[in-house]
Design an enzyme around this catalytic site. Structure first.
Site, mmCIF file in Angstrom:
data_model
loop_
_atom_site.group_PDB
_atom_site.id
_atom_site.type_symbol
_atom_site.label_atom_id
_atom_site.label_comp_id
_atom_site.label_asym_id
_atom_site.label_seq_id
_atom_site.Cartn_x
_atom_site.Cartn_y
_atom_site.Cartn_z
ATOM 1 N N ASP A 11 0.868 -1.529 0.053
ATOM 2 C CA ASP A 11 -0.012 0.115 0.077
ATOM 3 C C ASP A 11 0.790 0.910 -0.229
ATOM 4 O OD1 ASP A 11 -2.761 -2.017 0.131
ATOM 5 O OD2 ASP A 11 -2.595 -1.323 2.489
ATOM 6 N N ASP A 130 -13.969 -3.933 -2.440
ATOM 7 C CA ASP A 130 -13.718 -3.662 -1.155
ATOM 8 C C ASP A 130 -15.322 -4.158 -0.586
ATOM 9 O OD1 ASP A 130 -10.911 -3.545 -1.585
ATOM 10 O OD2 ASP A 130 -10.984 -1.153 -1.321
#
Length: 253
Positions: A11, A130
């Site tokens: 990330d 997500d």
């Protein structure tokens, strides 16, 4: 038999690798190119870069990072974050990405998946989902880093985007992300059973048994992890050996 893939996830925010819990509370985990090179040497099957603060302002930073990584790493590289159009896909592929991941843009307009897949092929188009649990056996997609609810059912959306041409689903449980409590196996299994393409399980890995469960119970074709690798709790090879010991075919270098 197809081998299961083990994918460290980087990330990236403002040019650095970060890791948080439930998408917040980020802490620094190093330089992304250095981290990618280390994972390549350690035997990762793929590497995933997700630009979690993606804006047009830092797009140049991301392209440069992808380019530098691709020059030094020889495993497939998936890149996502702020990808909105087939032109974005083209630019990232030219920078050295092997696969490009859509997220919020695909929720807003699923046809962008079809446009990109038609031009570049399904094999390099990933759709990231997500999702959070909203009721027993029901999961809803959230966008904008988990801040925006959509009312969209995750299983139905997975069916839609694969019909549009997505070649892979990157499925993150937002409830489990960074918690080290294991994948949301029920959600992973529901989506793996609903689509014909590979599903990457993401969100919640805290130990090596969680990786095994993602495959044996969740039905995932690949498992993604961040914290356990970034902070030195386990190595990629330890993870692979543990999975092999549990009957999962893995590629060893």
């Amino acid at each position: 038999m197809l081998k299961t893939r083990l994918i460290p996830c980087l990330d990236v925010a403002d040019g650095r690798v970060v890791k948080g819990v439930n998408f917040v509370g980020l802490r620094d985990a190093g330089d992304p190119v250095e981290a990618a090179r280390a994972y390549d040497a350690a035997g990762a099957d793929e590497i995933c870069f997700l630009d979690i603060h993606a804006t047009h302002e830092n797009r140049g930073t991301m392209f440069d990072m992808v380019r530098r990584t691709a020059e030094q790493c020889f495993v497939p590289l998936t890149v996502g974050g702020g990808v909105r159009t087939k032109e974005d896909v083209r630019a990232l592929l030219l920078a050295g990405a092997d696969k490009v991941s859509f997220n919020s843009a695909a929720v807003a307009r699923p046809d962008v998946i079809a446009e990109a897949a038609d031009q570049f092929g399904s094999q390099c188009i990933v759709c990231a989902i997500d999702a959070k649990s909203v009721a027993p056996g029901k999961w809803e997609i959230f966008t904008h880093g988990g801040r925006k609810e959509t009312g969209i059912d995750a299983v139905e959306f997975a069916r839609l985007v694969t019909a549009k041409g997505a070649g892979e689903i990157l499925l993150t449980s937002m409830d489990r992300d960074g918690t080290k409590s294991g994948f949301n196996l029920e959600m992973t299994r529901a989506i793996a059973d609903a689509v014909e393409v590979p599903v990457i399980a993401s969100g919640g890995v805290g130990n090596l048994d969680h990786l095994v469960e993602g495959v044996t119970k969740g039905g995932a074709s690949a498992v993604l992890a961040a914290s356990i690798f970034h902070f030195g709790e386990y190595t990629v090879q330890e993870a692979k050996q543990h999975m092999i010991a549990n009957g999962i075919p893995m590629r060893l270098t």
